[in-house]
Design a protein around this motif. Structure first.
Motif, mmCIF file in Angstrom:
data_model
loop_
_atom_site.group_PDB
_atom_site.id
_atom_site.type_symbol
_atom_site.label_atom_id
_atom_site.label_comp_id
_atom_site.label_asym_id
_atom_site.label_seq_id
_atom_site.Cartn_x
_atom_site.Cartn_y
_atom_site.Cartn_z
ATOM 1 N N GLU A 183 -20.829 36.925 -47.299
ATOM 2 C CA GLU A 183 -21.894 35.957 -47.583
ATOM 3 C C GLU A 183 -23.193 36.666 -47.970
ATOM 4 N N LEU A 184 -23.404 37.842 -47.406
ATOM 5 C CA LEU A 184 -24.625 38.604 -47.651
ATOM 6 C C LEU A 184 -24.494 39.557 -48.839
ATOM 7 N N GLY A 185 -23.311 39.614 -49.451
ATOM 8 C CA GLY A 185 -23.100 40.474 -50.603
ATOM 9 C C GLY A 185 -22.899 41.936 -50.268
ATOM 10 N N LEU A 186 -22.404 42.215 -49.073
ATOM 11 C CA LEU A 186 -22.209 43.596 -48.626
ATOM 12 C C LEU A 186 -20.783 44.067 -48.858
ATOM 13 N N VAL A 187 -20.607 45.371 -48.923
ATOM 14 C CA VAL A 187 -19.288 45.997 -48.969
ATOM 15 C C VAL A 187 -19.144 46.855 -47.734
ATOM 16 N N GLY A 188 -17.876 47.073 -47.299
ATOM 17 C CA GLY A 188 -17.662 47.915 -46.134
ATOM 18 C C GLY A 188 -16.411 47.544 -45.381
ATOM 19 N N ALA A 189 -16.459 47.730 -44.055
ATOM 20 C CA ALA A 189 -15.282 47.490 -43.224
ATOM 21 C C ALA A 189 -15.695 47.229 -41.784
ATOM 22 N N ALA A 190 -14.817 46.529 -41.079
ATOM 23 C CA ALA A 190 -14.931 46.353 -39.630
ATOM 24 C C ALA A 190 -13.591 46.774 -39.059
ATOM 25 N N ARG A 191 -13.620 47.719 -38.119
ATOM 26 C CA ARG A 191 -12.341 48.169 -37.561
ATOM 27 C C ARG A 191 -12.432 48.356 -36.047
ATOM 28 N N ASN A 192 -11.283 48.099 -35.413
ATOM 29 C CA ASN A 192 -11.182 48.282 -33.973
ATOM 30 C C ASN A 192 -11.141 49.761 -33.636
ATOM 31 N N LEU A 193 -11.745 50.117 -32.517
ATOM 32 C CA LEU A 193 -11.659 51.467 -31.977
ATOM 33 C C LEU A 193 -10.792 51.443 -30.729
ATOM 34 N N PRO A 194 -10.146 52.546 -30.403
ATOM 35 C CA PRO A 194 -9.248 52.576 -29.246
ATOM 36 C C PRO A 194 -9.919 52.229 -27.911
ATOM 37 N N ASP A 195 -11.235 52.415 -27.822
ATOM 38 C CA ASP A 195 -11.937 52.151 -26.554
ATOM 39 C C ASP A 195 -12.396 50.703 -26.404
ATOM 40 N N GLY A 196 -12.005 49.824 -27.354
ATOM 41 C CA GLY A 196 -12.347 48.412 -27.242
ATOM 42 C C GLY A 196 -13.538 47.987 -28.065
ATOM 43 N N ARG A 197 -14.264 48.939 -28.634
ATOM 44 C CA ARG A 197 -15.389 48.591 -29.500
ATOM 45 C C ARG A 197 -14.892 48.256 -30.902
ATOM 46 N N VAL A 198 -15.769 47.652 -31.692
ATOM 47 C CA VAL A 198 -15.551 47.471 -33.125
ATOM 48 C C VAL A 198 -16.658 48.234 -33.833
ATOM 49 N N VAL A 199 -16.295 49.026 -34.839
ATOM 50 C CA VAL A 199 -17.292 49.718 -35.654
ATOM 51 C C VAL A 199 -17.367 49.004 -36.999
ATOM 52 N N VAL A 200 -18.592 48.697 -37.401
ATOM 53 C CA VAL A 200 -18.853 48.001 -38.653
ATOM 54 C C VAL A 200 -19.626 48.955 -39.560
ATOM 55 N N THR A 201 -19.110 49.158 -40.759
ATOM 56 C CA THR A 201 -19.803 49.956 -41.769
ATOM 57 C C THR A 201 -20.093 49.034 -42.940
ATOM 58 N N ALA A 202 -21.353 48.952 -43.344
ATOM 59 C CA ALA A 202 -21.738 48.051 -44.431
ATOM 60 C C ALA A 202 -22.742 48.738 -45.332
ATOM 61 N N GLU A 203 -22.593 48.496 -46.625
ATOM 62 C CA GLU A 203 -23.552 49.002 -47.598
ATOM 63 C C GLU A 203 -24.044 47.865 -48.476
ATOM 64 N N GLY A 204 -25.320 47.960 -48.836
ATOM 65 C CA GLY A 204 -25.935 46.970 -49.713
ATOM 66 C C GLY A 204 -27.434 46.995 -49.537
ATOM 67 N N GLU A 205 -28.072 45.929 -49.977
ATOM 68 C CA GLU A 205 -29.518 45.813 -49.839
ATOM 69 C C GLU A 205 -29.907 45.888 -48.363
ATOM 70 N N LYS A 206 -31.033 46.542 -48.092
ATOM 71 C CA LYS A 206 -31.458 46.698 -46.705
ATOM 72 C C LYS A 206 -31.639 45.357 -46.005
#
Length: 97
Positions: free
Chosen positions: A35-58
């Motif tokens: 919706e915000l026009g970003l590219v990237g990924a959201a992935r599960n980590l083995p310790d239960g966290r989710v890491v989100v990587t996003a690129e685009g306008e600040k």
């Protein structure tokens, strides 16, 4: 090309802590990012966290970070650790990895 230089594009990496796996959190994050026009990924980590990587306008990345910290996320977000940097490119679409 307008809007793609390093002055306006950034990379946000956010580590989301809480009950965020198995509750649709990555899907929800992908929807907000698109919706915000970003590219990237959201992935599960083995310790239960989710890491989100996003690129685009600040401003769009800031909007995603606000959404991740908001009260309407699936599951339960205890806290979010964020890191900002220059956009690196090479990302296409937004995936649940």
């Amino acid at each position: 090309m307008p809007g793609t230089n390093s002055d306006s594009s950034v990379r946000l990496t956010a580590w989301v802590h809480g009950h965020v796996q198995g509750v649709g959190f990555r899907w929800w994050t992908r929807c907000r990012a698109l919706e915000l026009g970003l590219v990237g990924a959201a992935r599960n980590l083995p310790d239960g966290r989710v890491v989100v990587t996003a690129e685009g306008e600040k401003s769009a990345c800031s909007g995603l970070l606000s959404a991740l910290k908001g009260e309407s996320t699936p599951g339960r977000v205890d806290h979010v650790v964020d890191q900002w940097g220059e956009a690196r490119g090479g990302l296409h679409g937004f995936v649940e990895a």
